[in-house]
Design a protein around this motif. Sequence first.
Motif, PDB file in Angstrom:
ATOM      1  N   LYS A  42       0.814  -1.217   0.000  1.00  0.00           N
ATOM      2  CA  LYS A  42       0.000   0.000   0.000  1.00  0.00           C
ATOM      3  C   LYS A  42       0.846   1.265   0.000  1.00  0.00           C
ATOM      4  N   PHE A  43       1.866   1.281   0.855  1.00  0.00           N
ATOM      5  CA  PHE A  43       2.671   2.491   0.949  1.00  0.00           C
ATOM      6  C   PHE A  43       3.408   2.761  -0.364  1.00  0.00           C
ATOM      7  N   LEU A  44       3.944   1.710  -0.989  1.00  0.00           N
ATOM      8  CA  LEU A  44       4.639   1.884  -2.265  1.00  0.00           C
ATOM      9  C   LEU A  44       3.667   2.333  -3.355  1.00  0.00           C
ATOM     10  N   ALA A  45       2.429   1.801  -3.304  1.00  0.00           N
ATOM     11  CA  ALA A  45       1.414   2.226  -4.285  1.00  0.00           C
ATOM     12  C   ALA A  45       1.073   3.696  -4.112  1.00  0.00           C
ATOM     13  N   VAL A  46       0.940   4.136  -2.848  1.00  0.00           N
ATOM     14  CA  VAL A  46       0.668   5.547  -2.560  1.00  0.00           C
ATOM     15  C   VAL A  46       1.821   6.413  -3.054  1.00  0.00           C
ATOM     16  N   LEU A  47       3.028   5.997  -2.741  1.00  0.00           N
ATOM     17  CA  LEU A  47       4.211   6.764  -3.128  1.00  0.00           C
ATOM     18  C   LEU A  47       4.312   6.876  -4.649  1.00  0.00           C
ATOM     19  N   MET A  48       4.066   5.770  -5.349  1.00  0.00           N
ATOM     20  CA  MET A  48       4.144   5.771  -6.804  1.00  0.00           C
ATOM     21  C   MET A  48       3.090   6.696  -7.403  1.00  0.00           C
ATOM     22  N   SER A  49       1.867   6.628  -6.883  1.00  0.00           N
ATOM     23  CA  SER A  49       0.789   7.466  -7.419  1.00  0.00           C
ATOM     24  C   SER A  49       1.082   8.949  -7.210  1.00  0.00           C
ATOM     25  N   CYS A  50       1.675   9.297  -6.069  1.00  0.00           N
ATOM     26  CA  CYS A  50       2.009  10.695  -5.793  1.00  0.00           C
ATOM     27  C   CYS A  50       3.146  11.180  -6.688  1.00  0.00           C
TER      28      CYS A  50
ATOM     29  N   ALA B 115      -1.946  18.769 -14.727  1.00  0.00           N
ATOM     30  CA  ALA B 115      -3.408  18.799 -14.758  1.00  0.00           C
ATOM     31  C   ALA B 115      -3.909  19.699 -13.647  1.00  0.00           C
ATOM     32  N   CYS B 116      -5.097  20.247 -13.818  1.00  0.00           N
ATOM     33  CA  CYS B 116      -5.692  21.049 -12.751  1.00  0.00           C
ATOM     34  C   CYS B 116      -6.672  20.176 -11.991  1.00  0.00           C
ATOM     35  N   GLU B 117      -7.238  20.720 -10.908  1.00  0.00           N
ATOM     36  CA  GLU B 117      -8.113  19.930 -10.048  1.00  0.00           C
ATOM     37  C   GLU B 117      -9.412  19.525 -10.727  1.00  0.00           C
ATOM     38  N   CYS B 118      -9.778  20.207 -11.828  1.00  0.00           N
ATOM     39  CA  CYS B 118     -10.985  19.816 -12.567  1.00  0.00           C
ATOM     40  C   CYS B 118     -10.676  18.702 -13.574  1.00  0.00           C
ATOM     41  N   GLY B 119      -9.595  18.887 -14.321  1.00  0.00           N
ATOM     42  CA  GLY B 119      -9.256  17.898 -15.336  1.00  0.00           C
ATOM     43  C   GLY B 119      -8.827  16.565 -14.775  1.00  0.00           C
ATOM     44  N   ILE B 120      -8.379  16.542 -13.519  1.00  0.00           N
ATOM     45  CA  ILE B 120      -7.884  15.307 -12.923  1.00  0.00           C
ATOM     46  C   ILE B 120      -9.018  14.370 -12.504  1.00  0.00           C
ATOM     47  N   VAL B 121     -10.214  14.915 -12.257  1.00  0.00           N
ATOM     48  CA  VAL B 121     -11.320  14.098 -11.743  1.00  0.00           C
ATOM     49  C   VAL B 121     -11.748  13.011 -12.726  1.00  0.00           C
ATOM     50  N   PRO B 122     -12.013  13.321 -14.009  1.00  0.00           N
ATOM     51  CA  PRO B 122     -12.391  12.232 -14.925  1.00  0.00           C
ATOM     52  C   PRO B 122     -11.292  11.198 -15.119  1.00  0.00           C
ATOM     53  N   ILE B 123     -10.029  11.630 -15.051  1.00  0.00           N
ATOM     54  CA  ILE B 123      -8.920  10.674 -15.194  1.00  0.00           C
ATOM     55  C   ILE B 123      -8.913   9.695 -14.029  1.00  0.00           C
ATOM     56  N   VAL B 124      -9.064  10.223 -12.819  1.00  0.00           N
ATOM     57  CA  VAL B 124      -9.046   9.371 -11.627  1.00  0.00           C
ATOM     58  C   VAL B 124     -10.235   8.415 -11.626  1.00  0.00           C
ATOM     59  N   ARG B 125     -11.391   8.915 -12.073  1.00  0.00           N
ATOM     60  CA  ARG B 125     -12.562   8.019 -12.135  1.00  0.00           C
ATOM     61  C   ARG B 125     -12.285   6.830 -13.050  1.00  0.00           C
ATOM     62  N   ARG B 126     -11.703   7.088 -14.206  1.00  0.00           N
ATOM     63  CA  ARG B 126     -11.412   5.995 -15.137  1.00  0.00           C
ATOM     64  C   ARG B 126     -10.362   5.044 -14.570  1.00  0.00           C
ATOM     65  N   LEU B 127      -9.351   5.602 -13.932  1.00  0.00           N
ATOM     66  CA  LEU B 127      -8.300   4.755 -13.358  1.00  0.00           C
ATOM     67  C   LEU B 127      -8.871   3.841 -12.276  1.00  0.00           C
ATOM     68  N   ILE B 128      -9.693   4.405 -11.385  1.00  0.00           N
ATOM     69  CA  ILE B 128     -10.282   3.601 -10.314  1.00  0.00           C
ATOM     70  C   ILE B 128     -11.243   2.576 -10.902  1.00  0.00           C
ATOM     71  N   GLY B 129     -12.000   2.991 -11.925  1.00  0.00           N
ATOM     72  CA  GLY B 129     -12.892   2.042 -12.593  1.00  0.00           C
ATOM     73  C   GLY B 129     -12.154   0.896 -13.240  1.00  0.00           C
ATOM     74  N   LYS B 130     -10.893   1.128 -13.620  1.00  0.00           N
ATOM     75  CA  LYS B 130     -10.071   0.087 -14.238  1.00  0.00           C
ATOM     76  C   LYS B 130      -9.341  -0.782 -13.215  1.00  0.00           C
TER      77      LYS B 130
ATOM     78  N   ILE C 284      -8.359   2.856  -4.472  1.00  0.00           N
ATOM     79  CA  ILE C 284      -8.837   4.195  -4.154  1.00  0.00           C
ATOM     80  C   ILE C 284      -7.724   5.063  -3.570  1.00  0.00           C
ATOM     81  N   TYR C 285      -6.853   4.472  -2.744  1.00  0.00           N
ATOM     82  CA  TYR C 285      -5.796   5.279  -2.112  1.00  0.00           C
ATOM     83  C   TYR C 285      -4.769   5.749  -3.140  1.00  0.00           C
ATOM     84  N   ALA C 286      -4.477   4.917  -4.143  1.00  0.00           N
ATOM     85  CA  ALA C 286      -3.556   5.343  -5.204  1.00  0.00           C
ATOM     86  C   ALA C 286      -4.206   6.410  -6.076  1.00  0.00           C
ATOM     87  N   GLY C 287      -5.499   6.253  -6.341  1.00  0.00           N
ATOM     88  CA  GLY C 287      -6.226   7.264  -7.104  1.00  0.00           C
ATOM     89  C   GLY C 287      -6.232   8.610  -6.401  1.00  0.00           C
TER      90      GLY C 287
END
Length: 331
Positions: A86-94, A102-117, A121-124
């Motif tokens: 988990k910690f390595l996944a968090v570190l990698m995602s950050c 990306a801005c805080e608006c454009g990042i939302v659809p990307i994160v939704r798709r990544l989590i859907g794939k 959730i913590y990496a997203g």
Amino acid sequence: MIRWIRFHLLDMTGILIIGLALYFFSFGSNEAFKLDVSPSFLNMNTIFISILIEALPFVLIGVLIAGFIQIFVREEHIQRWIPKNKFLAVLMSCVVGAAFPACECGIVPIVRRLIGKGVPIYAGIGFLLTGPLINPIVIFSTYMAFGNDMKIAASRMILGFIISVIIAFLVSIFIKGNQLKHSVPSTVSSPTDKKSFVDQLWDMLKHSIDEFFDMGRYLVLGAFFASFVQTYVSTKSLLAIGDDLGSSMAVMMGLAYVLSLCSEADAFIGASFKNLFPTTAILSFLIYGPMIDLKNTIMMLSVFKARFVIILLLLITGTVFSTLVLLHGLW
């Protein structure tokens, strides 16, 4: 194909966007369309349009990337890329988010798709927090806004990264499941699919358009609320209560939430307060705003369960505030 295009042309969001364009031009130079409205309402209109103009290019980039992920990225690819720890996944995602413009608006659809794939959730969340906060464009704009002061830019980058890791790791401990409101169907072509690359690109474009209409309505709603609050809530009364570290940080974080500035431009606003508030309070403005603001909250409520968004809002607020207060004491 024609039916699909007609469906989107008749979509209520499309009508809303057309209405907004007419609304904007009704206050323009054409005398036939001018309306007699109060200066405050005109000011709200200007703020509203400026928020949309700032955010829409990044949303368009975000939905195109989301469409690419939906069509070309398979679940097994995600499983190979994300560490099991988990910690390595968090570190990698950050780290990946920090390099992603990306801005805080454009990042939302990307994160939704990544989590859907299948991205946890913590990496997203790690990606969602660092993407708008410490990408190269944001750091450079911060450096320029504070008169080529690398100390502020470096503090924003380092502290923002540490706080993002803490928040994402806390999410990994206390939050289970993907927390999406609705499951994201996987439509990636199987190896036996006979679709050509051009057909896959067209599918990507269709998904991007779907995503744009879906996210666009909430961006419009969030921009309206942000412009309303900026116009009719007095910032002078807020500034008057910032007479010590805790209250000045609360004021600056509150302003960051309400103003809903694009993270590529917020440093220039933050710099205007440097003679009013201590550096720690300015950093709270620069770190908190890109992580969570009013328009971003509304967009996230369209994607994630409301309970999770509230928990995340409280978690971000508490972690940013407490971490900066602690570090201010050490300084």
